[in-house]
Design an enzyme around this catalytic site. Structure first.
Site, short mmCIF file in Angstrom:
data_model
loop_
_atom_site.label_atom_id
_atom_site.label_comp_id
_atom_site.label_asym_id
_atom_site.label_seq_id
_atom_site.Cartn_x
_atom_site.Cartn_y
_atom_site.Cartn_z
N SER A 1 38.03 56.73 44.20
CA SER A 1 36.56 56.40 42.70
C SER A 1 35.94 55.63 43.99
O SER A 1 34.67 55.44 43.14
CB SER A 1 37.51 54.95 41.98
OG SER A 1 37.83 54.11 43.34
N LYS B 1 38.82 46.91 37.92
CA LYS B 1 37.71 46.94 38.09
C LYS B 1 36.56 45.86 37.09
O LYS B 1 35.71 44.82 37.97
CB LYS B 1 37.27 48.48 38.02
CG LYS B 1 38.42 48.61 39.48
CD LYS B 1 38.31 49.99 39.57
CE LYS B 1 38.81 50.86 40.65
NZ LYS B 1 38.96 51.87 40.44
#
Ligand code: ADP
Length: 841
Positions: free
Chosen positions: A729, A772
């Site tokens: 990611s 996140k």
């Protein structure tokens, strides 16, 4: 017991010289050897030999202390016993030595010594003619006629008499009894002399008695003495229960010299009451039939054991545990869904999804009144309230609560207990937990199932499977208990930080409920509704004494903690309470200690004049020290070649800076910051894509050339270098960071991003979006760039976070770059990517 029938011993035998004991034919004795000659004998003969003959050695008793082994050989006893070494155990502690288990076969006489070193070897003459022993009493024949026959008959009868006085349920006695009838009578003096209580000197006399007749004569008085001793004991026992109980003892097969087993009848008297009480408790514990049977059997064994025996304590502890276990004790469930909802809401702020699922679970339980169903597993970062929800569930049900920490458990006996054969064996944590709570239907919280280890001692996850499986757990058998315990009434709840490391078979049995981290606003609410009142109470303070205004709490949340949960927030509030408690206590003390006349004056001086004590920013700094975290995002994005990524860890989401620099070189890429393989590949992908699109985006190398890597070395670093990182990611962040480096432009200081990239420049979805985004929000970021296909995850975000942040959903890297730089990151119009053209069609 070895019968020596038919064995011919070699006429050269290595000799083991011992002063430890006397080995008689037909018995087995343990010898410890450490003198050089004996050690050599073991090392070179017993351990190296391959034939059965090489395990036969001669044991010569009564030699001098072998410490002075370097001396010339002392005069040896002339008669010894040839024996077969059935076990050799070596040890280095406290000094090198071997322990030998030797079974005696027959007598021999030393004819002449052949060598003295490295061990003694001698020419020997076999004395017992083994073939003469073949007649057995079972055939009705006796050892001989005349005097010998009569002697042997008397000896046999005396042995029978002795056994008649002993308790047959003791295994050693029973074995002795069996032996008595099956052994040839000629062997009886040796066997009996080694089993009854005799001194080494007496045994030596028996050994030296080469003629059978003499042997019977020597052994018979020893046997008679034992019988007399036992009679005396039984007589005196009748008068006083406290007489020395060790008059008679018989060695267990002669195996352990010096360790004597008491074969007396039951210990009555003071122990009797104790045993009776224990028996009553066992009968009253309402345990199932099978368990009761085992307990009564163990109790019977216990009654026969002397208290000094190590096994006594073991058995006693076992029985005490069995009695204490809640075999049929349970609390009554009082489930009222409406009350449960109120209680869960009162105990916990936010976490609506989790609370809803818990209520559903409880409602089904109420309707179905059976526990079969999935086990709930709360997964989320530390300090988000997983344990505390578990505790609330127990409260709503009116059940006992017990937490079993599984972090680091790598031995299956932690779950299932040790077998009772070990010294220090104990039951596993499940049974221990049941004993602690004292009912058989508690709520067990299996904490940190993701941190179970694995080791040579078996797989604890496999043991847990048995515990959690409703098909099996009604007859869970702990190794220590060795009888089944019904766990089907226990309500199990598990917690974990991540599902990645939960063993798959275990995960399969559980229903995972994600518990994500909290937003700043949620934390503020939790602090004011729950944490502050709790901490005040724990420190004996009242809201009239301590006031923590909202913006101070906000400060603690954002500048003194950086976490997904609220655990360190709770600790910081605790620290504030302690500091205030000191002030308040000081005030009190002065007031109390002051004589009444001066009270007014003193109080003014020392007691804090105004209550409540308000914790403002200054007080906060005094108590907690300088802030630990600053809003550093904007400060660090002041150079080209830095971008802000978002990472997911089991502890919640985190922001992560990616830094890049370039220098003259040969086109090499250096990566630092403990990266996994996937992350390294992402870095190569990022560079390849940028090189391929360098012209489009006008990216250049150090001297302005069209290939950014030409004559240039690149270094990419992911700070917090000590933490291992992996995953795809960070792809978009690396591209942005390098694009900034190659173009010399600054990345916007309020943008954070996450997304996997492909070689063609597409942005693929990633996991952990909620955590996140919360991390980005905590860090004060304004814009978050996410993969387009993660759009559905935005629904899970709290409304205020959605409102505060500007989300850019990127389908390809062009979108990412445009969103990350002020004024966009224009590609040359002529080569603009396809989507825009196709959209016009
Ligand atoms: P975990 O088990 O997830 O690591 P805990 O259950 O031990 O976390 O929670 C830590 C502390 O935070 C507890 O004192 C708990 O009461 C408090 N807490 C966590 N979440 C909430 C919440 N939503 N509402 C109220 N208190 C909470």
């Amino acid at each position: 017991m070895a019968s020596a029938g038919g064995i011919q011993i070699p006429n050269r035998l290595p000799l083991l010289l011992t002063h430890e004991g006397v080995l008689l034919p037909g018995s087995t004795v343990r010898f410890s050897v450490d003198s050089p000659r004996n050690m050599q004998l073991v090392g070179q003969r017993l351990l190296k030999g391959t034939s059965l003959k090489s395990t036969i050695i001669g044991v010569i008793p009564n030699t001098r202390d072998p410490e002075q082994d370097s001396d010339p050989l002392p005069p040896l006893h002339q008669i010894g016993t040839a024996g077969i070494a059935v076990q050799v155990v070596g040890s280095n502690w406290p000094k090198p030595h071997y322990t030998l288990l030797i079974t005696g076969l027959c007598r021999f006489r030393v004819s002449s010594l052949l060598t003295e070193r490295p061990f003694v070897l001698a020419e020997v003459e076999q004395l017992d003619k083994l073939e003469q022993y073949t007649t057995s009493t079972a055939d009705g024949a006796t050892a001989g006629d005349g005097e010998l026959g009569e002697l042997s008959q008397r000896f046999y009868q005396a042995a029978v008499q002795l056994l008649g006085m002993l308790d047959m349920s003791v295994p050693v006695v029973a074995k002795f009894r069996r032996l008595l009838d099956s052994l040839p009578r000629e062997t009886l003096p040796d066997v009996v002399a080694s089993m009854i209580r005799t001194s080494n000197k007496e045994k030596l006399q028996v050994l030296d008695a080469v003629s059978l007749e003499e042997r019977f004569r020597k052994a018979l008085p020893m046997l008679s003495r034992q019988i007399e001793g036992l009679k005396l004991l039984q007589k005196s026992r009748k008068m006083s229960p406290d007489t020395d109980k060790r008059v008679l003892s018989v060695r267990k097969g002669g195996v352990f010299p010096g360790r004597q087993f008491n074969l007396d009848e039951d210990d009555e008297g003071e122990d009797g009451d104790d045993m009776a009480a224990l028996e009553r408790k066992i009968q009253g514990a309402s345990m199932p039939e099978a368990a009761l049977r085992v307990c009564l059997k163990e109790l019977k064994r216990l009654k026969k054991m002397p208290q000094s025996m190590p096994e006594y304590a073991l058995t006693r502890n076992y029985l005490e545990l069995m009695v204490e276990l809640p075999w049929s004790k349970s609390t009554k469930d009082c489930l009222d869904i409406r009350a449960a909802r109120t209680l869960l809401d009162n105990d916990h702020y936010a976490m609506d999804k989790l609370k809803r699922r818990v209520l559903e679970y409880l409602a089904v339980r109420q309707l179905k009144t059976s526990l079969k169903g999935p086990i709930l597993c709360f997964v989320g970062p530390p300090g988000v309230g997983k344990t505390s929800v578990g505790r609330s569930i127990a409260r709503t049900l009116g059940r006992e609560f017990h937490r079993i920490a599984l972090g680091g458990v790598c031995d299956q006996s932690d779950i299932r207990g040790h077998r009772r054969t070990y010294v220090g064996s104990m039951p596993g944590r499940i049974i221990n937990g049941l004993k602690t709570v004292g009912v058989n239907n508690p709520v067990f919280l299996l904490d940190e199932v993701d941190k179970l280890g694995k080791s040579l001692q078996g797989d604890p996850a496999a043991a847990l499977l048995e515990v959690l499986d409703p098909e099996q757990n009604h007859s869970f058998t702990d190794h220590y208990l060795n009888v089944a315990f019904d766990l089907s009434q226990v309500l199990f709840i598990a917690t974990a930080n991540t599902t990645a490391t939960i063993p798959p078979a275990l995960l399969d049995r559980m229903e995972v409920l994600q518990v994500p981290g909290y937003t700043q606003e949620e934390k503020l609410e939790i602090a004011h509704r729950h944490l502050i009142p709790n901490q005040l109470e724990q420190h004996g303070l009242t809201p009239q004494q301590l006031l923590l205004p909202q913006d101070s709490t906000q400060d603690v949340i954002s500048r003194y903690t950086r976490e997904a949960g609220v655990r360190s927030l709770e600790r910081k509030i605790g620290a504030i309470c302690r500091a205030v408690a000191v002030k308040v206590a000081e005030g009190h003390r002065v007031k109390e200690a002051t004589p009444s006349g001066q009270e007014q004056q003193q109080e003014d001086k020392a007691a804090p004049p105004e209550m409540p004590i308000v914790i403002d920013h200054v007080a906060l700094k005094d108590i907690l020290g300088p802030p630990l975290f600053e809003m550093e995002v904007s400060e660090r994005l002041t150079l080209p070649g830095v971008a802000l990524g978002l990472a997911w860890t089991p502890l919640g989401g985190e922001i992560m800076f990616v830094e890049a620099s370039r220098m003259e070189g040969e086109g090499q890429l250096t990566l630092t910051g403990q990266l996994g393989d996937v992350m390294k590949e992402s870095a190569h992908l990022a560079i390849s894509w940028l090189r391929a699109n360098a012209r489009t985006y006008q990216l250049t190398n150090l001297v302005g050339g069209p290939d950014p890597m030409e004559g240039t070395d690149i270094h990419l670093h992911f700070p917090a270098g000590a933490v291992t990182k992996d995953g795809p990611s960070a792809g978009v962040t690396m591209v942005t960071c390098l694009a900034s480096l190659f173009s010399g432009r600054l990345v916007r200081s309020d943008v954070a991003m996450t997304g996997e990239i492909t070689l063609r420049g597409l942005v693929l979805p990633v996991g952990g979006i909620k955590d996140k985004v919360l991390a980005a929000h905590r860090a004060g970021v304004k814009r978050v760039v996410l993969p387009k296909r993660n759009e559905k995850d935005l629904e899970e975000l709290p409304a205020n976070v959605q409102a505060d942040l500007d989300f850019v959903m990127a389908g390809n890297l062009d979108d990412v770059l445009n969103a990350s730089f002020d004024g966009g990151f224009p590609a040359k119009a002529s080569t603009r990517s396809h989507p825009q053209i196709s959209s016009k069609l």
